[in-house]
Every structure is written in structure tokens, then in C-alpha cells.
Design an enzyme around this catalytic site. Sequence first.
Site, PDB file in Angstrom:
ATOM      1  N   SER A 144       0.837  -1.193   0.000  1.00  0.00           N
ATOM      2  CA  SER A 144       0.000   0.000   0.000  1.00  0.00           C
ATOM      3  C   SER A 144       0.880   1.255   0.000  1.00  0.00           C
ATOM      4  O   SER A 144       1.730   1.393  -0.871  1.00  0.00           O
ATOM      5  CB  SER A 144      -0.958  -0.040   1.193  1.00  0.00           C
ATOM      6  OG  SER A 144      -1.975   0.918   1.062  1.00  0.00           O
ATOM      7  N   GLU A 178      -8.904  -4.930  -5.124  1.00  0.00           N
ATOM      8  CA  GLU A 178      -8.121  -3.971  -4.351  1.00  0.00           C
ATOM      9  C   GLU A 178      -8.934  -2.764  -3.875  1.00  0.00           C
ATOM     10  O   GLU A 178      -8.756  -2.262  -2.771  1.00  0.00           O
ATOM     11  CB  GLU A 178      -6.953  -3.480  -5.211  1.00  0.00           C
ATOM     12  CG  GLU A 178      -5.886  -2.741  -4.492  1.00  0.00           C
ATOM     13  CD  GLU A 178      -4.784  -3.659  -3.982  1.00  0.00           C
ATOM     14  OE1 GLU A 178      -4.693  -3.810  -2.751  1.00  0.00           O
ATOM     15  OE2 GLU A 178      -4.013  -4.181  -4.788  1.00  0.00           O
TER      16      GLU A 178
END
Length: 606
Positions: free
Chosen positions: A228, A362
Site C-alpha cells: 500500500s 483492491e
Amino acid sequence: MAGRLAAVSVALLLALVAVYFQQPFNDFLNRRPTVVDSARGITYIGRRSASVEHFQNIFYAEEPTGKRRFAPPVSIKHAKGSVIDATRSGAWCPQGIGDILPFTSRVTNISENCLSLRIARPKGTQKNAKLPVVVWLHGGGHTLGSGSDILYEPDGLVEQASTDGAPLIYVAINYRLGLFGFATSRELIERKETNAGLRDQRAALEWVRDNIESFGGDPNRVTAIGQSVGSSDIGLQLLAFGGAEGAPFQQAVMMSAGPGVNFNSYPDMVANNTATVAKQVGCVKDDDDQGPQTLRCLRDIPFEVLTNFSVAASRAARPPFGEGFFYPTIDHDFLQDRPSQLMRAGKFAKGIPIIASWVTNEGAWYVPSSTSTDEEVLGSFGLWLPNLSDDTKQKLLELYPLEDFVHMVRVDYDGPISPQWHRAAQMSRDVWFTCTGLEFTWLYLRYGPGDPSQVRLYEFNQTMYIPVWEAMGVPMWRVAHLSDIPYLFDNHHLHGNTDNSEPQIALAQDFSKTIIEFVNNANPGESTNGAGLWQPAYSTATSGQNWFDEVSIQLFGGPYGSDVVTISKDGDKDAKTDAEKAVYWEKLFSRCEFISGEQMRAEAGV
């Protein structure tokens, strides 16, 4: 009688001796692992769990308080003869207190004195072992997290590497978050005291370079792995100082995101958010919220007060965790321009083998479950990209036609979730993660110039979190953000009622082995089912091409198994396997070419 008394006396004496020597004897049997840095005269005392030795709460920088708050980290220098107790984890950097997710740690202990790292290595590692090193940069939206989170327990990874005959050393770092890590203002920019969190990461990586040899590591074989924003920050480390100072690592795995189409990188938004907090704590006088007086005041406020106000402001503006309120911005020093512009100017550290990735769903947890209209689809990322034109918004809706997502609705399982929700989730996935990975790797190869074998991609399509999502009432999240993390760490005992079944463990071992192979020799080798080699993402990258016309992606998990899929710009009609058809359905060429195109990049400020 006298004989019996003598015998009792001897027995009592022996018992006392046994009690007296028992603890030292136990300490001897369970001797704590010790590392001696003879060059600096420092001894580190760790702890052992099964076959892994742990050294925790090792500070790489001085406490960033007072005048050091917001400023670049100051490397720590221990006195000769220092003994460092590295047996227990330390404080997390300032952030919100409480629970995050069922499978992550509860945040309880925060402090500004948090610039520390943890090290894990195989039991009995010798100082001259020269093992490759993994450095983990955690995610959390620059607002929460720590290298000590239970989600990142390294035992499985370290043990798997040793089992494979490819042992490694693992390092996880803490860095400043939120206001403390990414405050900005006119005064901070002029003083070059911005992007403190990024500078922390670099200082930690430099500590590894200078110190890891004492722990048996090779400072010339360091692989940075981030997820991330940890992944995005790896990209920013490659872009740091326009690439002029190189990178403090030799390889990188970028899990979910790259520094391309991400948050607006101009400092105005974050400067305004910094000023908002400054006003709330009474630090703004004479309407000058950007000057030295405001900065001095912010440095004097107790960290607990500053934490409470900044966390409350960020979570109110960006629920639930406050992501995207404080984050890296252009400061004309560490980050000299928009990331996409730096990439196209070739201003980055070159020659670093890279794996970039995304997971299949995602974008799921960034979209409100009530999303059911075009306006709500666009609004799902409007807070972060507020300057998109009507033309750009309309083009996005056209690139993601609603009919593409009708088949994803599962009313009996997910409840009343609109196909518009799935549309928004796919759009968010591509804007934040998929297209950034494709854009970054393509530009890294094209403007390197680089060797195509140095760039690889994967998509992960399996998750251990399904029971958790069901318990949370969000089963439609499926293979959501964070899904590949426990597979990397080969975690067999993930917390929070996760799925730790045998098929999951088997994929974790396969995936972990693949990354371990990359860490050891820069080549991830064969795909997990042995069907073929994990191919480079792009076969070539000529200077005349504006965008790639063919890409190879390693798939992990899911209904079609793990294999390499190669797709081309006009090849969707020739798709033969179900896996190929599924990847073509994602329409990566047309969607990402627009998202990474000049018009949207300029409006997004990336």
C-alpha cells in the site's frame, strides 16, 4: 538420630543450592541471542521463538521531539559499551488508539520516541553469514500501523527461507505518520523539514546498510518490500532527490501501488490540513498559519494533544481511518516534482529489479456499500482527486460501462449491493493500484533505460479474509486490499477468525518461496504450479512508444490457479484460457492508458 539429622541437613542444603542455581541454569539453557557490534562497542540482547531470533525496538534515530518534531531524523549514536535490550517491541508512532481490523494489532502504546526497527533472523546466524536482507515498509495510509503489527509476524517467512536453503534476515521499520510525519507549510518547506516520514524510512534503510552486517546480513543485498503506501513510498525513495542520491536498497517488491496516479502531490491540500490542526490547538496568531511562529507553537504542544486533534480532524474528513489527509507532497527537496513528471524525465534511481502488484478486488473497501449512482461512483474517490474535469469524469464512466459489472452482483450472498458498487470498486482499484503499478513499471523500464528482465508484475486472486468480511457484513469485498500479506509472511496462524485451511497454507508457502527466491537471486523463477517461468512484464520498451502494447502478469491463486498470462492490446478475441479471458475483462490497456494519460495526470496533480 544424629545421622538422620545430618541427612536432612544435607538434603536441605542441596535443595537450597538447586534453588539458588536453578535460574542461572535455566538462563544458560535458554540463553538469549546476542549480537556484538565490535566496531561500535554495542551489544544487542534479543529473544528466541522456536527457530527464529528476534531483536526489537532498536532505535535508528534520536527521539523526534521539540525542535526535532517534523524535522529530518537525527541518526542515533550509542556510547561505546552500550547494551541494548532488544527483547520487547516498543511504541508505535503517534496515531489513533484502538482496534483496526480483526486480524491486526490493537493500538495501545504510542509515543514520539518511535523511530525504531525490528530484526528477525534464523537461529544461530553467524556474524559472517552475509545473508540477503528484507526490509518491510508497512502500509496504513500514512496514518496508522507499525512494523510490530501481528499481521507482519516474520517467523513463517524466515523459517520458510531457511527450509528452502535460502535463509534471509528480516527487518521492519517504524516511521512517523500523520501530522508528525507529513505536516507541511511555507516555513517547513523553506527549512527543508518536510516529508519527515519518508526521510525516516531512508534513515532506517541507511541504518541497515551500516549495521546489518553485525547481525549476519549483507548490506549489498537489501530488498525493500512495501505494501500500500509502503509500496508507494518505495517508489518515492527511487524518485527521491530526483534520483541523484540513488536508492538505499538493491531490489524492491511493491505490493499494491506505485508513485504514479496517487494523491495530489502539490502541497496546498496538506498545508491547509496542517493549518486546520494548528488553528484547533491555538497555534495561529495574526492569521499567519504558514510562518515560523505557528511552527514553534506546534513544536511546543504536548504530543498527546496534537495526536488527538490531528487524528480527529483526519478521520472526520477521510473516514474511517483518516487516510489521505497527511501524505507526501512536493517540497522541491526530497520530492522535487510530480512523480509522473519525474518518471518521464528519467529522474529516478535506476537498475533496481522490481516486482509490482495488485490484488483482484483492491478497491473494494474504499467504496461505500450504498453506492448506486454515477455521481456516487465518481464521489468514491472525489475527496482525494477533487480537480477532475467533467470531461475526465465522463470518460471514466464510459471506460467502465455499467453493464460490465451486472454479472458480479450476488444478492443472496452480498445483500442489496448495486452493480454501481462493483463499478466504483474496479475504478478505485485501477486509479489507486493497478494502473499505478503498470505506469510505474513501464516508465521505469522505458526511461531507465533498463533490462526487461528486471521488471515483473503479479495479480493476487485469493484471500484468507472471507470469514472476516462475512462477520463484518462486507462479504462483497472478496480479495480486498491486504489480501496478499499473510501469504508473503507464510502465516499459518493468522488472527481474527481468518481462513487458515490447508489450501491457503499451500499457496502461502508457494508465494513466499517465490519472493524468497527473488530476494536471494533477483529471479522469482518458476510459477507456483510449475507451468512456466514468471516472465518479465514487458518484452521491450522503445523510446517511441507512449504506452505498452503487451504485458505479462503472474497470477496467484483464484479459480484458475497460478500461472503467467500474457495479453496484448488487440488480442482479447484470441483469448484461449479462462485466466486470459478474466484478465482481458479488466480492460487494462484502454483504462490505464487514460488514467495514466496527460489529461488525468495533470488534473489529479500526480
